[in-house]
Motif scaffolding. Structure first.
Motif, PDB file in Angstrom:
ATOM      1  N   LYS A   1       9.491  -4.907   4.318  1.00 27.68           N
ATOM      2  CA  LYS A   1       8.178  -5.487   4.051  1.00 27.68           C
ATOM      3  C   LYS A   1       8.250  -7.008   3.987  1.00 27.68           C
ATOM      4  CE  LYS A   1       5.673  -1.761   1.738  1.00 27.68           C
ATOM      5  NZ  LYS A   1       4.990  -1.332   0.484  1.00 27.68           N
ATOM      6  N   TYR A   2       9.331  -7.520   3.402  1.00 31.36           N
ATOM      7  CA  TYR A   2       9.505  -8.971   3.317  1.00 31.36           C
ATOM      8  C   TYR A   2       9.543  -9.583   4.714  1.00 31.36           C
ATOM      9  CZ  TYR A   2      11.558 -13.542   2.397  1.00 31.36           C
ATOM     10  OH  TYR A   2      11.793 -14.907   2.372  1.00 31.36           O
ATOM     11  N   ILE A   3      10.332  -8.983   5.596  1.00 26.34           N
ATOM     12  CA  ILE A   3      10.455  -9.504   6.971  1.00 26.34           C
ATOM     13  C   ILE A   3       9.103  -9.471   7.681  1.00 26.34           C
ATOM     14  CG2 ILE A   3      11.484  -9.052   9.237  1.00 26.34           C
ATOM     15  CD1 ILE A   3      13.954  -7.940   7.629  1.00 26.34           C
ATOM     16  N   LYS A   4       8.392  -8.355   7.561  1.00 26.96           N
ATOM     17  CA  LYS A   4       7.092  -8.222   8.232  1.00 26.96           C
ATOM     18  C   LYS A   4       6.090  -9.237   7.703  1.00 26.96           C
ATOM     19  CE  LYS A   4       3.641  -4.723   9.488  1.00 26.96           C
ATOM     20  NZ  LYS A   4       3.267  -3.302   9.360  1.00 26.96           N
ATOM     21  N   ARG A   5       6.012  -9.366   6.373  1.00 25.85           N
ATOM     22  CA  ARG A   5       5.050 -10.297   5.782  1.00 25.85           C
ATOM     23  C   ARG A   5       5.403 -11.748   6.095  1.00 25.85           C
ATOM     24  NH1 ARG A   5       4.200  -7.390  -0.174  1.00 25.85           N
ATOM     25  NH2 ARG A   5       2.838  -5.721   0.589  1.00 25.85           N
ATOM     26  N   ARG A   6       6.687 -12.058   6.141  1.00 28.65           N
ATOM     27  CA  ARG A   6       7.088 -13.427   6.468  1.00 28.65           C
ATOM     28  C   ARG A   6       6.709 -13.756   7.916  1.00 28.65           C
ATOM     29  NH1 ARG A   6       7.226 -17.125   5.603  1.00 28.65           N
ATOM     30  NH2 ARG A   6       9.220 -18.102   6.085  1.00 28.65           N
ATOM     31  N   ARG A   7       6.896 -12.804   8.813  1.00 21.22           N
ATOM     32  CA  ARG A   7       6.545 -13.057  10.214  1.00 21.22           C
ATOM     33  C   ARG A   7       5.033 -13.239  10.367  1.00 21.22           C
ATOM     34  NH1 ARG A   7      10.875  -8.649  12.739  1.00 21.22           N
ATOM     35  NH2 ARG A   7      12.524 -10.180  13.158  1.00 21.22           N
ATOM     36  N   ILE A   8       4.259 -12.384   9.724  1.00 23.96           N
ATOM     37  CA  ILE A   8       2.800 -12.533   9.776  1.00 23.96           C
ATOM     38  C   ILE A   8       2.378 -13.890   9.203  1.00 23.96           C
ATOM     39  CG2 ILE A   8       0.616 -11.665   8.837  1.00 23.96           C
ATOM     40  CD1 ILE A   8       1.826  -8.853   8.941  1.00 23.96           C
ATOM     41  N   SER A   9       3.008 -14.287   8.122  1.00 29.29           N
ATOM     42  CA  SER A   9       2.649 -15.541   7.460  1.00 29.29           C
ATOM     43  C   SER A   9       2.972 -16.750   8.327  1.00 29.29           C
ATOM     44  CB  SER A   9       3.373 -15.665   6.115  1.00 29.29           C
ATOM     45  OG  SER A   9       2.938 -14.664   5.221  1.00 29.29           O
ATOM     46  N   GLU A  10       4.113 -16.723   8.996  1.00 34.63           N
ATOM     47  CA  GLU A  10       4.476 -17.851   9.856  1.00 34.63           C
ATOM     48  C   GLU A  10       3.514 -17.970  11.033  1.00 34.63           C
ATOM     49  OE1 GLU A  10       6.851 -20.296   9.256  1.00 34.63           O
ATOM     50  OE2 GLU A  10       6.638 -19.263   7.336  1.00 34.63           O
ATOM     51  N   VAL A  11       3.100 -16.840  11.589  1.00 31.93           N
ATOM     52  CA  VAL A  11       2.110 -16.892  12.675  1.00 31.93           C
ATOM     53  C   VAL A  11       0.776 -17.404  12.134  1.00 31.93           C
ATOM     54  CG1 VAL A  11       0.894 -15.586  14.453  1.00 31.93           C
ATOM     55  CG2 VAL A  11       3.256 -15.011  13.893  1.00 31.93           C
ATOM     56  N   ALA A  12       0.392 -16.974  10.922  1.00 35.61           N
ATOM     57  CA  ALA A  12      -0.866 -17.425  10.316  1.00 35.61           C
ATOM     58  C   ALA A  12      -0.883 -18.942  10.157  1.00 35.61           C
ATOM     59  CB  ALA A  12      -1.071 -16.746   8.961  1.00 35.61           C
ATOM     60  N   LYS A  13       0.245 -19.531   9.776  1.00 35.59           N
ATOM     61  CA  LYS A  13       0.318 -20.987   9.630  1.00 35.59           C
ATOM     62  C   LYS A  13       0.125 -21.677  10.975  1.00 35.59           C
ATOM     63  CE  LYS A  13       3.511 -20.709   5.720  1.00 35.59           C
ATOM     64  NZ  LYS A  13       4.887 -20.982   5.257  1.00 35.59           N
ATOM     65  N   LEU A  14       0.719 -21.095  12.016  1.00 36.31           N
ATOM     66  CA  LEU A  14       0.595 -21.687  13.347  1.00 36.31           C
ATOM     67  C   LEU A  14      -0.827 -21.557  13.891  1.00 36.31           C
ATOM     68  CD1 LEU A  14       3.962 -20.436  14.854  1.00 36.31           C
ATOM     69  CD2 LEU A  14       3.378 -22.799  14.273  1.00 36.31           C
ATOM     70  N   ILE A  15      -1.514 -20.478  13.515  1.00 36.75           N
ATOM     71  CA  ILE A  15      -2.906 -20.277  13.952  1.00 36.75           C
ATOM     72  C   ILE A  15      -3.769 -21.466  13.525  1.00 36.75           C
ATOM     73  CG2 ILE A  15      -5.005 -18.916  13.519  1.00 36.75           C
ATOM     74  CD1 ILE A  15      -3.202 -16.443  13.371  1.00 36.75           C
ATOM     75  N   MET A  16      -3.542 -21.976  12.319  1.00 37.13           N
ATOM     76  CA  MET A  16      -4.353 -23.078  11.813  1.00 37.13           C
ATOM     77  C   MET A  16      -4.070 -24.374  12.549  1.00 37.13           C
ATOM     78  SD  MET A  16      -6.118 -21.375   9.799  1.00 37.13           S
ATOM     79  CE  MET A  16      -7.153 -22.740   9.267  1.00 37.13           C
ATOM     80  N   ILE A  17      -2.916 -24.459  13.177  1.00 39.98           N
ATOM     81  CA  ILE A  17      -2.559 -25.677  13.919  1.00 39.98           C
ATOM     82  C   ILE A  17      -3.144 -25.654  15.325  1.00 39.98           C
ATOM     83  CG2 ILE A  17      -0.613 -27.006  14.853  1.00 39.98           C
ATOM     84  CD1 ILE A  17       1.068 -25.879  12.527  1.00 39.98           C
ATOM     85  N   ASP A  18      -3.010 -24.507  15.984  1.00 45.30           N
ATOM     86  CA  ASP A  18      -3.420 -24.432  17.390  1.00 45.30           C
ATOM     87  C   ASP A  18      -3.814 -22.998  17.715  1.00 45.30           C
ATOM     88  OD1 ASP A  18      -3.797 -24.536  20.089  1.00 45.30           O
ATOM     89  OD2 ASP A  18      -1.814 -25.302  20.579  1.00 45.30           O
ATOM     90  N   HIS A  19      -5.110 -22.774  17.905  1.00 44.70           N
ATOM     91  CA  HIS A  19      -5.616 -21.422  18.184  1.00 44.70           C
ATOM     92  C   HIS A  19      -4.992 -20.844  19.450  1.00 44.70           C
ATOM     93  CE1 HIS A  19      -8.321 -18.038  18.659  1.00 44.70           C
ATOM     94  NE2 HIS A  19      -8.616 -18.456  19.873  1.00 44.70           N
TER      95      HIS A  19
END
Length: 287
Positions: A52-70
């Protein structure tokens, strides 16, 4: 070397390989434990399983990038191990109950999972100490939406309710004439210990009736107020959880006891200060 050192080494390994394939045995080997003991100690240390940690960390890192560049959203999802964009969408919505596009358009705070630093968490638990204030409140009339939850799932459900509320811009719809940078949204825990029920209300303060909404009145009385430490959009929800833990500890040694009634929080999402006020009805202990 204690368990924190061992698990932190595994976390560093996971973080270094978020874009690569990670298996349990390799994580366990880095920590110096067998697979079985690694699973048990990792969950005891972090509160979640390694998977779960790995999955949530990956989702979170993509979420941060979404805010930078759609436009980078598609590429980022693949980079962090999602074999299709559809799988990423499904995982994101299962985790946050809003879509990546809704998150991007509304720029609201999500309960993202940053890298766990067990040493920092230990220090924060020891040092987190928001100063309580005892205040008197007049009745507050609230209009909004009531959500059903449970004691068992409330820690996950409440951030989900806020995600839906913020991404749906429901606060703006409740008070369309208000300045969003000054509008406070209220979250109220409605607990019935006898029936073991838990409901959560989100809404706004209004002197006038707002049609087609749920309505509750926060009673006048004495409240203890805590202000959460300033955070950012990625750590805000976790800071709130840690503050609640501190509050529960504070009551054990304070001169005040909780009263039955509404415990609530209020904050301004669009102020971007990422701090909220938590208020609990109290009375002074009799000597």
């Amino acid at each position: 070397m204690d368990y924190i050192d061992h698990i932190q080494m595994a976390i560093v390994y996971i973080e270094d390989n978020l874009k690569n394939k990670i298996n349990l045995t390799d994580c366990a080997k880095v920590s110096g434990y067998s697979d079985y003991h690694f699973l048990r100690i990792f969950k005891e240390s972090t509160g979640i399983t390694p998977g779960k940690y790995i999955k949530r960390r990956r989702i979170s890192e993509v979420a941060k990038l979404i805010m930078i560049d759609h436009s980078y959203m598609f590429k980022a999802a693949y980079e962090y191990g999602f074999n299709s964009y559809e799988n990423f969408l499904r995982a994101f919505k299962n985790e946050h109950h809003v879509t990546p596009i809704e998150y991007k358009l509304n720029d609201n705070s999500l309960h993202l999972y940053n890298k766990i630093d067990l040493y920092k968490l230990r220090d924060e638990r020891n040092n987190l100490s928001p100063k309580p204030r005892i205040i008197q409140l007049a009745p507050i009339h609230l209009y909004g939406y009531l959500h059903k939850s449970s004691f068992k799932t409330s820690l996950k459900d409440v951030p989900t309710f806020w995600n839906r509320y913020n991404c749906g811009r429901l606060g703006e719809k409740l008070l369309p004439q208000a300045d969003n940078t000054r509008r406070y949204d209220y979250g109220v825990a409605i607990v019935n210990h006898e029936n073991e029920s838990f409901e959560y209300f989100i809404g706004v303060e209004s002197c006038e009736n707002i049609p087609n909404t749920d309505h509750i009145t926060l009673p006048a009385g004495t409240y203890v107020s805590f202000t959460t430490p300033t955070a950012d959009s990625f750590t805000f929800v976790d800071t709130i959880h840690r503050t609640w833990k501190y509050i529960n500890e504070w009551f054990r040694t304070s001169d005040y006891i909780k009263l039955k009634g509404y415990e609530f929080e209020r904050y301004c999402e669009k102020s971007y200060t990422y701090s909220e006020e938590i208020l609990i009805p109290v009375k002074k202990k009799e000597r």
